[in-house]
Design an enzyme around this catalytic site. Structure first.
Site: not given
Ligand code: GAR
Length: 222
Positions: A114, A116, A143
């Site tokens: 994952n 985060h 992370s």
């Molecule tokens: C990213 O910032 C990722 O780190 C976060 O969602 C976004 C997805 O962006 N994930 C979380 O918050 C997980 N708990 P993306 O769809 O453009 O890749």
């Protein structure tokens, strides 16, 4: 036959939204930086922008609308069945905004990654950029970690650090962090697919046969 005997890894990527991390990973695969194929993209939101992008890019897609399931357990069981149909080596959570059941997580232990948007263990959960600003953090970041049953609590492999600037808004900070996400996630996935990275039974991360005592910090010389 030269080079033909390198087995390509199989990645299933789970998303809920835009899918910009998905694109960064796909680009790394296409360029050969990651020796793997994204064999499917699955979203819990049928209209996720990332799902449409993946379909247009010719990647097999599946939508599994979580609102159509009675509870988390039945959704996760159906999700597992869909994932396993693609026989992935790794399951990549890329903005997948669902809490996963311990049964699901254990099924993929050591193969479930994952990203985060915070410097874990700081700011687990949602609205990480807003909370970093409210806390007047001087540094923020992202992370990449192995997923364990503890929410946002699995062993962290690599972090990218960005400074928090006086003029930052939530959106500006989020954008700066996202740019770093697109660098560290493909890098960690590369190591994983090359067999250089693993999680042992003591939940320790091994990289090139050394136990990581603390998360790696992304250096811009990579
Ligand atoms: C990213 O910032 C990722 O780190 C976060 O969602 C976004 C997805 O962006 N994930 C979380 O918050 C997980 N708990 P993306 O769809 O453009 O890749």
């Amino acid at each position: 036959m030269k080079g033909n005997n390198v087995r390509k890894g199989r990645l299933v990527v789970l998303i809920s939204g835009k899918g910009t991390n998905l694109r960064a990973i796909q680009q790394a695969c296409a360029q050969g930086a990651i020796t793997a194929d994204i064999v499917a993209v699955i979203s819990n939101h049928p209209d996720a922008a990332g799902l449409i992008w993946a379909a247009n890019a010719g990647i097999p897609t599946q939508a599994l609308d979580h609102t159509q399931f009675a509870d988390r357990r039945t959704f996760d069981a159906a999700l597992s069945r869909q994932i396993d149909a693609y026989a992935p080596d790794f399951v990549i959570l890329a903005g997948f905004m669902r809490i996963l059941t311990p049964v699901f997580v254990r099924h993929y232990q050591g193969r479930l990654l994952n990203i985060h948007p915070s410097l874990l263990p700081n700011f687990q959960g949602l609205h990480t950029h807003r909370r970093a600003l409210q806390a007047k953090a001087e540094q923020h970041g992202a992370s990449v970690h192995y997923v364990t049953p503890e929410l946002d609590g699995g062993p962290v492999i690599m972090q990218a650090v960005v400074p928090v600037l006086a003029e930052d808004t939530e959106d500006r900070l989020a954008a700066r962090v996202l740019t770093e996400e697109h660098k560290i996630y493909p890098l960690v996935i590369r190591w994983a697919t090359e067999g250089r990275l693993s999680l042992n039974d003591q939940q320790q991360i091994r990289l090139d046969n050394h136990v990581l005592a603390k998360p790696l910090i992304y250096q811009h010389t990579h």
